[in-house]
Design a protein around this motif. Structure first.
Motif, PDB file in Angstrom:
ATOM      1  N   GLU A 611       0.849  -1.191   0.000  1.00  0.00           N
ATOM      2  CA  GLU A 611       0.000   0.000   0.000  1.00  0.00           C
ATOM      3  C   GLU A 611       0.883   1.238   0.000  1.00  0.00           C
ATOM      4  O   GLU A 611       1.918   1.262   0.709  1.00  0.00           O
ATOM      5  N   PRO A 612       0.523   2.243  -0.735  1.00  0.00           N
ATOM      6  CA  PRO A 612      -0.764   2.412  -1.443  1.00  0.00           C
ATOM      7  C   PRO A 612      -0.788   1.804  -2.849  1.00  0.00           C
ATOM      8  O   PRO A 612      -1.789   1.910  -3.537  1.00  0.00           O
ATOM      9  N   GLU A 613       0.286   1.172  -3.338  1.00  0.00           N
ATOM     10  CA  GLU A 613       0.307   0.667  -4.711  1.00  0.00           C
ATOM     11  C   GLU A 613       1.029  -0.680  -4.722  1.00  0.00           C
ATOM     12  O   GLU A 613       2.106  -0.819  -4.145  1.00  0.00           O
ATOM     13  N   ILE A 638       7.521   7.518  -9.209  1.00  0.00           N
ATOM     14  CA  ILE A 638       6.649   6.954  -8.144  1.00  0.00           C
ATOM     15  C   ILE A 638       5.425   7.845  -7.969  1.00  0.00           C
ATOM     16  O   ILE A 638       4.279   7.368  -7.890  1.00  0.00           O
ATOM     17  N   GLN A 639       5.639   9.134  -7.889  1.00  0.00           N
ATOM     18  CA  GLN A 639       4.526  10.054  -7.670  1.00  0.00           C
ATOM     19  C   GLN A 639       3.585  10.041  -8.863  1.00  0.00           C
ATOM     20  O   GLN A 639       2.360  10.194  -8.704  1.00  0.00           O
ATOM     21  N   ASN A 640       4.126   9.815 -10.031  1.00  0.00           N
ATOM     22  CA  ASN A 640       3.266   9.749 -11.218  1.00  0.00           C
ATOM     23  C   ASN A 640       2.405   8.487 -11.184  1.00  0.00           C
ATOM     24  O   ASN A 640       1.277   8.492 -11.646  1.00  0.00           O
ATOM     25  N   ILE A 641       2.958   7.389 -10.640  1.00  0.00           N
ATOM     26  CA  ILE A 641       2.195   6.124 -10.569  1.00  0.00           C
ATOM     27  C   ILE A 641       1.100   6.221  -9.511  1.00  0.00           C
ATOM     28  O   ILE A 641      -0.060   5.848  -9.736  1.00  0.00           O
ATOM     29  N   THR A 642       1.468   6.742  -8.341  1.00  0.00           N
ATOM     30  CA  THR A 642       0.526   6.730  -7.204  1.00  0.00           C
ATOM     31  C   THR A 642      -0.379   7.959  -7.165  1.00  0.00           C
ATOM     32  O   THR A 642      -1.390   7.946  -6.450  1.00  0.00           O
ATOM     33  N   LYS A 643       0.000   8.979  -7.924  1.00  0.00           N
ATOM     34  CA  LYS A 643      -0.738  10.237  -7.905  1.00  0.00           C
ATOM     35  C   LYS A 643      -0.751  10.857  -6.522  1.00  0.00           C
ATOM     36  O   LYS A 643      -1.653  11.619  -6.154  1.00  0.00           O
ATOM     37  N   LYS A 644       0.273  10.490  -5.724  1.00  0.00           N
ATOM     38  CA  LYS A 644       0.399  11.043  -4.376  1.00  0.00           C
ATOM     39  C   LYS A 644       1.829  11.467  -4.163  1.00  0.00           C
ATOM     40  O   LYS A 644       2.740  11.008  -4.832  1.00  0.00           O
ATOM     41  N   ARG A 645       1.995  12.328  -3.186  1.00  0.00           N
ATOM     42  CA  ARG A 645       3.346  12.745  -2.828  1.00  0.00           C
ATOM     43  C   ARG A 645       3.851  11.958  -1.627  1.00  0.00           C
ATOM     44  O   ARG A 645       4.919  12.228  -1.087  1.00  0.00           O
ATOM     45  N   ASP A 646       3.060  10.984  -1.219  1.00  0.00           N
ATOM     46  CA  ASP A 646       3.443  10.167  -0.055  1.00  0.00           C
ATOM     47  C   ASP A 646       4.576   9.223  -0.459  1.00  0.00           C
ATOM     48  O   ASP A 646       4.488   8.524  -1.463  1.00  0.00           O
TER      49      ASP A 646
END
Length: 839
Positions: A611-613, A638-646
């Protein structure tokens, strides 16, 4: 008058100027290689293609001349000439033995006149011919009485060469004959004689060798060989000889007058033309024997009972008879005639009560070697006389356990049988032994014989120890087997009979405490209370003993392997793990399995959930190394895949062993992802960030850098000192301007301040540790802001201490220094925590 004389003179000169004089050769004489070939000679071994001569001439008017060379019609053309230079070359092979001179027509021309001369070239000899035998090979007959020195043959060989190359010398390869080197006359060597009886034919190799001569610039000797066959003719010069000596004849008690006793045979020693032989007695016949003069047959003239001697030595003469009937040379030999008894009685065996064919005996096995079998009383007898009563004794049976004495008997003997091989007389192999005692006559033509059976009954003794079926036994038993489980059955056998063959089993040794054995059956089983555990101990070995009633025993070794079962699940050190991952570098997790053997303790790793991916991580199934997918090279991906900055992930990792059935366990791994290239600390910051979980490696690198700096400082100081000392100068005092500084005053006592390090990151790599630690410079900047956790902030660990007052001017600390020092501080704390846990 004057005018007429002038005109005549002019006309004469004009005629002279119009005259054409013929060209001519220079005549340089013999032995010259330049001229007109007059009296020129050439060796026959000259190689084809050799330039042999140069024609040389001139033209009175100075015209250019040309040369020519020709031969008589039908003649072989041996030479060629270059018309311009006059060089003559040999074009055909010369052979003096076929042609010793060559006529050549040489010419010279100036284009208008031509002069031709006939010259003769002489071919000189070279030693290129072998001697040739004229009358060899040959076969001759020579009487064996030929005396040495008398000529028996003359060898002739011819060499067509001239001079020394044409002279011939003769040699022989023989020890019996000699040859005159120059004349070729062959003779028997002095002191030697021919003997037809030793050798009827001799093969003599004759060698003809020339005197040598030059050939192709080298000295060469040539030779030929041929074989002369000499047949030796026999002469009457050898005595008769008897064939098949020595001679022995026998007269038996049943012989009658006229019986043929023996026949002698003699032949003339001169086998080439032998004379007939006549036989006669010289001495020893006592008038009771006669001999046929032509056949040599000796016969008896009276009855054997009238013979006064047992042995007759008769001298027999063999004489040659000449064609005229006259007795000539003779030879004498001895014929031994023995009067012998008739062999009409075979050997016979006797017991205590007369003739007997079977003898029996009862005895214990393994009697001492050399012991006499006294229960056997055997006598053997032959009633004949002399050689007819001589016989051999032999014992025929299994092996060589027994031996009979004597082995040779004359007339009569007491038979003794001895023990030869005690070990072979074994009751377990033979309950009884049967032998044939054989008596066979030696020197008689009848070879009469007799046999007797010897039967020996053996009694058993306790001569064997029990013997295991194997020197060692290997057993396997599962670790969950209950107490009292059978492990293995051992077997021993004692071949002795009765109570001696009964076997009892027992076990002993350091590994036998968990096991028991049934004394009668040899079944080994575990103690009722025994609990086997392969993880505690998987190998046992001990000894088993097999013993008979008299204490004879044997040992075998037992090896027991406790088979591991898959009864332990893999286990992580903690069910919740926190890891920091630098992009491009893996992080590793590890689980252990307490099972004892493979494959039960072999672990495979797998990511069950992320998680999250999910599709972002890979894991090495064998080593437990977790890494990003190969295409992920930066945080932006990574941020492009998850659409998050986490940048924090939670992974559920499973550890599964390879046992049957397989056991598993899981752990949650918290991974913070960072990007080393975003650190502005340069290579040092990247290195520290990538090796946060390896404090020993970081400290080792720092220690190396410090050591290098110290060494460089020492070298610079030493060089400066040596330079000043060498210059032998007093350096001027330097005025040092000191800056105003504020001293720090510590409010605490004169001891190092307590440093309380807290695990502000809440990972499991460090706890709350109270250490005496020198405070590092406080960080002046927050950590990089490329990662913004949702739940919590990443806090750089700090230390607290009270110092006063502050410096007048605050030192400038860059962001790079702040991050590097913070990481070093955290790594030191982790190292201290690890050392404490090790102690």
């Amino acid at each position: 008058m004057c005018t007429k004389h002038s005109v005549d003179l002019f006309s004469h000169r004009l005629r002279l100027s119009q005259a054409d004089f013929a060209p001519y050769f220079y005549d340089n004489g013999p032995y010259s290689y330049n001229g007109n070939l007059a009296l020129f000679s050439l060796s026959e071994d000259t190689a084809v293609g050799t330039q042999i001569y140069r024609l040389n001439g001139t033209d009175p008017e100075g015209q250019e001349v040309r040369y020519g060379l020709s031969f008589d019609p039908g003649s072989k053309e041996y030479f060629s000439v270059d018309s311009k230079s006059g060089n003559i070359t040999l074009v055909e092979k010369l052979d003096r033995e076929k042609q010793d001179s060559i006529d050549v027509l040489v010419s010279i021309t100036d284009g208008q006149s031509k002069v031709v001369e006939r010259v003769t070239i002489f071919v000189m000899d070279a030693n290129d011919e072998k001697p040739e035998f004229q009358n060899m090979p040959a076969i001759i007959d020579v009487l064996e009485t030929t005396e040495s020195g008398i000529s028996i043959y003359k060898v002739e060989a011819v060499d067509r060469d001239t001079g020394s190359g044409g002279s011939v010398t003769y040699y022989l390869q023989s020890t019996l004959f000699a040859i005159d080197r120059h004349s070729g006359v062959l003779r028997v060597k002095s002191g030697e004689m021919l003997d037809y009886e030793k050798a009827k034919t001799h093969f003599v190799i004759v060698i003809a060798k020339d005197g040598g001569g030059s050939f192709n610039g080298k000295e060469q000797f040539m030779s030929s060989s041929a074989t002369l066959t000499i047949n030796v003719i026999d002469a009457q010069d050898t005595l008769p000889s008897f064939i098949g000596t020595p001679y022995f004849g026998y007269v038996y008690e049943i012989s009658v007058p006229g019986s043929e006793i023996f026949t002698v045979e003699a032949r003339d020693g001169d086998v080439g033309n032998p004379n007939p032989v006549r036989y006669s007695f010289d001495d020893g016949d006592d008038g009771v024997f006669s001999i046929n003069k032509t056949s040599g047959c000796i016969t008896l003239l009276t009855l054997p009972i009238y013979l006064k001697r047992e042995i007759f030595n008769i001298k027999v003469r063999a004489s040659e008879v000449s064609p005229e009937g006259r007795l000539m040379d003779y030879e004498v030999t001895t014929v031994v005639i023995r009067v012998v008894d008739l062999n009409n009685n075979p050997p016979t065996f006797y017991g205590e009560n007369g003739p007997q064919s079977t003898f029996e005996l009862t005895m214990y096995e393994h009697p001492p070697e050399g012991e006499i079998l006294r229960g056997l009383k055997i006598t053997v007898n032959d009633s004949d006389q002399g050689a007819n009563a001589k016989f051999n004794l032999r014992l025929i049976g299994p092996g060589r356990m027994l031996r009979v004495v004597p082995q040779t008997v004359l007339n009569e003997a007491q038979v003794t049988i001895l023990v030869e091989d005690s070990a072979a007389m074994d009751y377990e192999k033979y309950h009884f032994l049967t032998y044939k005692l054989l008596a066979v006559e030696i020197d008689t033509p009848e070879k009469f014989s007799a046999t007797a059976d010897i039967v020996i009954h053996l009694l058993d003794t306790n001569d064997n120890a029990p013997k295991f079926s194997s020197d060692y036994y290997i057993a396997r038993i599962p670790e969950n087997s209950p107490g009292g489980s059978n492990v293995v059955t051992v077997t021993a056998f004692d071949p002795d009979s009765g109570p001696w063959g009964e076997v009892k089993y027992s076990i002993y040794g350091s590994g036998a405490e968990l096991f028991l054995i049934k004394p009668d059956s040899g079944i080994i089983y575990t103690q009722p209370w025994a609990s086997l555990d392969a993880e505690v101990r998987s190998k046992y070995n001990f000894y088993v003993k097999a013993e008979d009633t008299e204490g004879k025993y044997n040992l075998a070794e037992v090896f027991v392997t406790v088979l591991d079962l898959n009864d332990h699940s893999p286990a992580f050190y903690d069910n919740f793990l926190e890891k920091t991952m630098v992009i491009g570098a893996p992080v590793k997790i590890e689980a252990v399995d307490d099972d004892a053997e493979v494959p039960n303790n072999v672990i495979e790793y797998a990511i069950m959930k992320a998680e999250p991916e999910n599709n972002i991580f890979d894991i090495n199934a064998d080593t437990g190394e977790i890494m990003l997918k190969s295409y992920i090279k930066s945080m932006a991906i990574i941020q492009n895949i998850t659409k998050k900055r986490d940048c924090t992930w939670s992974l559920v990792v499973q550890a599964r062993d390879r046992g049957h059935p397989s056991l598993t366990t899981t752990a949650v791994v918290k991974i913070d992802i960072t990007e080393a290239t975003q650190l502005k600390g340069g290579p040092l910051g990247s290195f520290l960030m990538q090796n946060r979980n390896k404090p020993l490696q970081i400290l080792g690198m720092l220690a190396g850098i410090i050591s290098l700096m110290i060494i460089v400082t020492v070298l610079i100081s030493t060089a400066t000192f040596m330079r000043n000392k060498k210059s032998n100068r007093i350096l001027p005092n330097r005025r040092v301007k000191r800056r105003n500084e504020q001293k720090f005053k510590v409010k605490e006592e004169e001891r190092e301040p307590e440093v309380i390090v807290e695990n502000v990151n809440h990972n499991n790599n460090a706890g709350r540790i109270l250490r005496q630690w020198p405070p590092p410079p406080p960080p002046c900047a927050p950590p990089p802001a490329f990662c913004l956790p949702v739940e919590r902030q990443w806090v750089i660990p700090t230390v607290s201490a009270t110092v006063a007052p502050k410096p007048l001017k605050k030192a400038v600390v860059t962001r790079q220094d702040s991050v590097s020092k913070a990481l070093v501080s955290e790594l030191k704390m982790r190292l201290e925590q690890k050392r404490k846990s090790d102690h």
